[in-house]
Write a protein that holds these residues in place. Sequence first.
Motif, mmCIF file in Angstrom:
data_model
loop_
_atom_site.group_PDB
_atom_site.id
_atom_site.type_symbol
_atom_site.label_atom_id
_atom_site.label_comp_id
_atom_site.label_asym_id
_atom_site.label_seq_id
_atom_site.Cartn_x
_atom_site.Cartn_y
_atom_site.Cartn_z
ATOM 1 N N ASP A 111 59.733 21.313 3.827
ATOM 2 C CA ASP A 111 59.640 20.226 2.844
ATOM 3 C C ASP A 111 60.734 19.529 2.892
ATOM 4 O O ASP A 111 61.755 19.345 4.028
ATOM 5 N N LEU A 112 60.816 18.408 1.960
ATOM 6 C CA LEU A 112 62.052 17.379 2.068
ATOM 7 C C LEU A 112 63.280 18.035 2.061
ATOM 8 O O LEU A 112 64.414 17.385 2.669
ATOM 9 N N GLU A 113 63.736 19.204 1.582
ATOM 10 C CA GLU A 113 65.091 19.666 1.616
ATOM 11 C C GLU A 113 65.252 20.526 2.904
ATOM 12 O O GLU A 113 66.201 20.933 3.160
ATOM 13 N N GLY A 114 64.302 20.665 3.488
ATOM 14 C CA GLY A 114 64.366 21.382 4.960
ATOM 15 C C GLY A 114 64.276 22.814 4.807
ATOM 16 O O GLY A 114 64.230 23.429 5.850
ATOM 17 N N THR A 115 63.567 23.085 3.884
ATOM 18 C CA THR A 115 63.298 24.760 3.521
ATOM 19 C C THR A 115 62.304 24.799 4.456
ATOM 20 O O THR A 115 61.058 24.284 4.314
ATOM 21 N N LEU A 116 62.233 26.168 5.295
ATOM 22 C CA LEU A 116 61.006 26.422 5.979
ATOM 23 C C LEU A 116 60.069 27.737 5.506
ATOM 24 O O LEU A 116 60.724 28.495 4.775
ATOM 25 N N SER A 117 59.107 27.544 5.641
ATOM 26 C CA SER A 117 58.230 28.518 4.738
ATOM 27 C C SER A 117 57.028 28.951 5.686
ATOM 28 O O SER A 117 56.475 27.927 6.572
ATOM 29 N N GLU A 118 56.284 29.829 5.311
ATOM 30 C CA GLU A 118 54.680 29.900 5.830
ATOM 31 C C GLU A 118 54.881 30.139 7.231
ATOM 32 O O GLU A 118 53.867 29.718 7.940
ATOM 33 N N ALA A 119 55.805 30.677 8.132
ATOM 34 C CA ALA A 119 56.037 30.671 9.299
ATOM 35 C C ALA A 119 54.981 31.851 10.078
ATOM 36 O O ALA A 119 54.557 32.891 9.445
ATOM 37 N N ALA A 120 54.584 31.363 11.190
ATOM 38 C CA ALA A 120 53.694 32.174 11.914
ATOM 39 C C ALA A 120 53.937 32.094 13.343
ATOM 40 O O ALA A 120 54.555 31.088 13.762
ATOM 41 N N THR A 121 53.750 33.209 13.945
ATOM 42 C CA THR A 121 54.233 33.468 15.509
ATOM 43 C C THR A 121 53.042 33.982 16.344
ATOM 44 O O THR A 121 51.965 34.777 15.713
ATOM 45 N N GLY A 122 52.781 33.249 17.448
ATOM 46 C CA GLY A 122 51.880 34.111 18.587
ATOM 47 C C GLY A 122 52.383 33.822 19.718
ATOM 48 O O GLY A 122 53.521 33.203 20.215
ATOM 49 N N ARG A 123 52.053 34.905 20.688
ATOM 50 C CA ARG A 123 52.442 35.055 22.081
ATOM 51 C C ARG A 123 51.420 34.373 22.951
ATOM 52 O O ARG A 123 50.221 34.356 22.585
ATOM 53 N N HIS A 124 51.865 33.643 24.087
ATOM 54 C CA HIS A 124 50.883 33.123 24.833
ATOM 55 C C HIS A 124 50.143 34.203 25.581
ATOM 56 O O HIS A 124 50.606 34.999 26.368
ATOM 57 N N GLY A 125 48.708 34.130 25.487
ATOM 58 C CA GLY A 125 47.770 34.901 26.239
ATOM 59 C C GLY A 125 47.647 34.392 27.585
ATOM 60 O O GLY A 125 47.698 35.145 28.597
ATOM 61 N N SER A 126 47.591 32.926 27.714
ATOM 62 C CA SER A 126 47.831 32.240 28.772
ATOM 63 C C SER A 126 48.852 31.157 28.719
ATOM 64 O O SER A 126 49.088 30.915 27.752
ATOM 65 N N LYS A 127 49.440 30.791 29.796
ATOM 66 C CA LYS A 127 50.335 29.781 29.840
ATOM 67 C C LYS A 127 49.828 28.418 30.041
ATOM 68 O O LYS A 127 50.560 27.273 30.095
ATOM 69 N N ARG A 128 48.695 28.466 30.351
ATOM 70 C CA ARG A 128 47.864 27.034 30.704
ATOM 71 C C ARG A 128 48.109 26.302 29.157
ATOM 72 O O ARG A 128 47.936 26.792 28.223
ATOM 73 N N PRO A 129 48.239 25.043 29.489
ATOM 74 C CA PRO A 129 48.441 24.279 28.221
ATOM 75 C C PRO A 129 47.261 24.262 27.044
ATOM 76 O O PRO A 129 47.540 24.373 25.811
ATOM 77 N N GLU A 130 45.938 24.568 27.571
ATOM 78 C CA GLU A 130 44.848 24.252 26.432
ATOM 79 C C GLU A 130 44.762 25.508 25.891
ATOM 80 O O GLU A 130 44.653 25.365 24.438
ATOM 81 N N PRO A 131 44.944 26.798 26.244
ATOM 82 C CA PRO A 131 44.903 27.863 25.251
ATOM 83 C C PRO A 131 46.053 27.906 24.328
ATOM 84 O O PRO A 131 46.128 28.445 23.432
ATOM 85 N N VAL A 132 47.086 27.670 24.802
ATOM 86 C CA VAL A 132 48.356 27.848 24.086
ATOM 87 C C VAL A 132 48.217 26.554 22.918
ATOM 88 O O VAL A 132 48.529 27.136 21.807
ATOM 89 N N PHE A 133 47.866 25.384 23.069
ATOM 90 C CA PHE A 133 47.909 24.576 22.002
ATOM 91 C C PHE A 133 46.559 24.686 20.931
ATOM 92 O O PHE A 133 46.570 24.320 20.130
ATOM 93 N N GLY A 134 45.573 25.453 21.659
ATOM 94 C CA GLY A 134 44.333 25.903 20.807
ATOM 95 C C GLY A 134 44.818 26.775 19.723
ATOM 96 O O GLY A 134 44.303 26.733 18.664
ATOM 97 N N ALA A 135 45.666 27.817 20.142
ATOM 98 C CA ALA A 135 46.046 28.821 19.344
ATOM 99 C C ALA A 135 46.945 28.009 18.459
ATOM 100 O O ALA A 135 46.960 28.484 16.951
ATOM 101 N N ILE A 136 47.825 27.031 18.605
ATOM 102 C CA ILE A 136 48.642 26.471 17.592
ATOM 103 C C ILE A 136 47.746 25.687 16.856
ATOM 104 O O ILE A 136 48.025 25.544 15.403
ATOM 105 N N ARG A 137 46.862 24.975 17.150
ATOM 106 C CA ARG A 137 46.176 24.201 16.427
ATOM 107 C C ARG A 137 45.340 24.971 15.318
ATOM 108 O O ARG A 137 45.246 24.412 14.183
ATOM 109 N N GLU A 138 44.858 26.303 15.661
ATOM 110 C CA GLU A 138 44.166 26.827 14.663
ATOM 111 C C GLU A 138 45.249 27.272 13.491
ATOM 112 O O GLU A 138 44.744 27.178 12.392
ATOM 113 N N ALA A 139 46.767 27.511 13.947
ATOM 114 C CA ALA A 139 47.605 27.831 12.809
ATOM 115 C C ALA A 139 47.774 26.756 11.987
ATOM 116 O O ALA A 139 48.016 26.695 10.755
ATOM 117 N N VAL A 140 48.023 25.310 12.699
ATOM 118 C CA VAL A 140 47.998 24.169 12.244
ATOM 119 C C VAL A 140 46.801 24.136 10.930
ATOM 120 O O VAL A 140 47.093 23.736 9.716
#
Length: 396
Positions: A111-140
């Motif tokens: 938020d505006l104050e820099g407070t972080l919330s709703e954190a989600a984490t995932g490990r790379h099943g593959s280090k290829r860019p497409e699956p990495v950003f595919g998983a991130i896109r779902e979280a976003v």
Amino acid sequence: MAQARASAPEPAPGRVGRAEAARWSGALDLLRLVRARPGVTRAEAARVLHVGSGTATEISSRLRALDLLSEHPAPPTGRGRPTTTLHAHPDGPLAVVVDVRQAEWRVAVADLEGTLSEAATGRHGSKRPEPVFGAIREAVAAIADRHGTRIRAVSVSAAATVRRGRIEQSSVLGWRDVEVAPLLPGVPQVLGNDATLAGLAEARLAHPGRSVLYLTIEVGIGGVYVDGDRAITGATGAGGEFGHAPFGDPGVPCPCGATGCWDVAVDGRAVARHLGEPEPDDPRAYLIDALVDPDARAAVAQCATTLGRGAAGLANVLDPEVVSFGGLAPEVRRAAPDAFAAAFEAGLMGFRRDDPPALIASALGPDAFLLGAAEAAFDEVLTEHGLASWVEARAD
């Protein structure tokens, strides 16, 4: 009952009139102050911004009506007039911040104050860019489903060299020439090197207005020079690749394509090499173990020496007021303090030894990269265009 929404201001035909520009300017100044100093009183904000109390009241009232600021009664401090403290509005703009590392990714809301919330984490099943950003896109997308048009920017911190808005290379991920497609279509997106963003957060949050050289060891070493709260990243955005200065052994190749890089002379790979062991799969974890291993003490001291010598060289070149160490750099320094100190002092120009820069450990911890991404995100949000877009989105 739903609150009434303020309507968007109407600029003069064909251009923004001076009065309207001044109104936006005052609003932006106040929002940026609240971002830098959450909970600042309205009276103090008026003093810092050099405006009258009536002007400060008028601006904060408009920003409340636009769901950009909230005010709370300030604790009484004497016989003066009561004032309020200024904060992010609970329904105000948000940014999605992303951190992509060697083995995992993190996504959070800022938020505006820099407070972080709703954190989600995932490990790379593959280090290829497409699956990495595919998983991130779902979280976003899941975050966007919860917050809708309150999401005003997406900011990505990557363990990679970033040049002209794309990933040029990442030795830890094995990437080259990667275009990061929009993670949330229709929302502005920024991309930055992880160490650059962490250093930006360190400078703005811990040393505002000062010149700061930030150095962090994760896998390799990176950093940035921040002068007056502005990261110096060069003509194409790839500046600050301090890890690829030739401060290491000239005979040791670096995955970047050069030889003798500082990057491979201070981390777990260097410790393993000094011990005659093969390069570790996880240099960061290897270094953490080596820091408490008596048998690795001499190897760690060699890394501390190289860290001190390189830090001194950059201090000579950049003339910072503060040198801040993040990631595992403070631990390397702490494990061999005499080796670091001797190398740093020997590397300084003579006149600097009488007045050296302050050497400190970063206080931001593992959230430094996300906090830096949030700084970059709100640099996009807190503009005249960004505020106008916010007002337009609320009116729909």
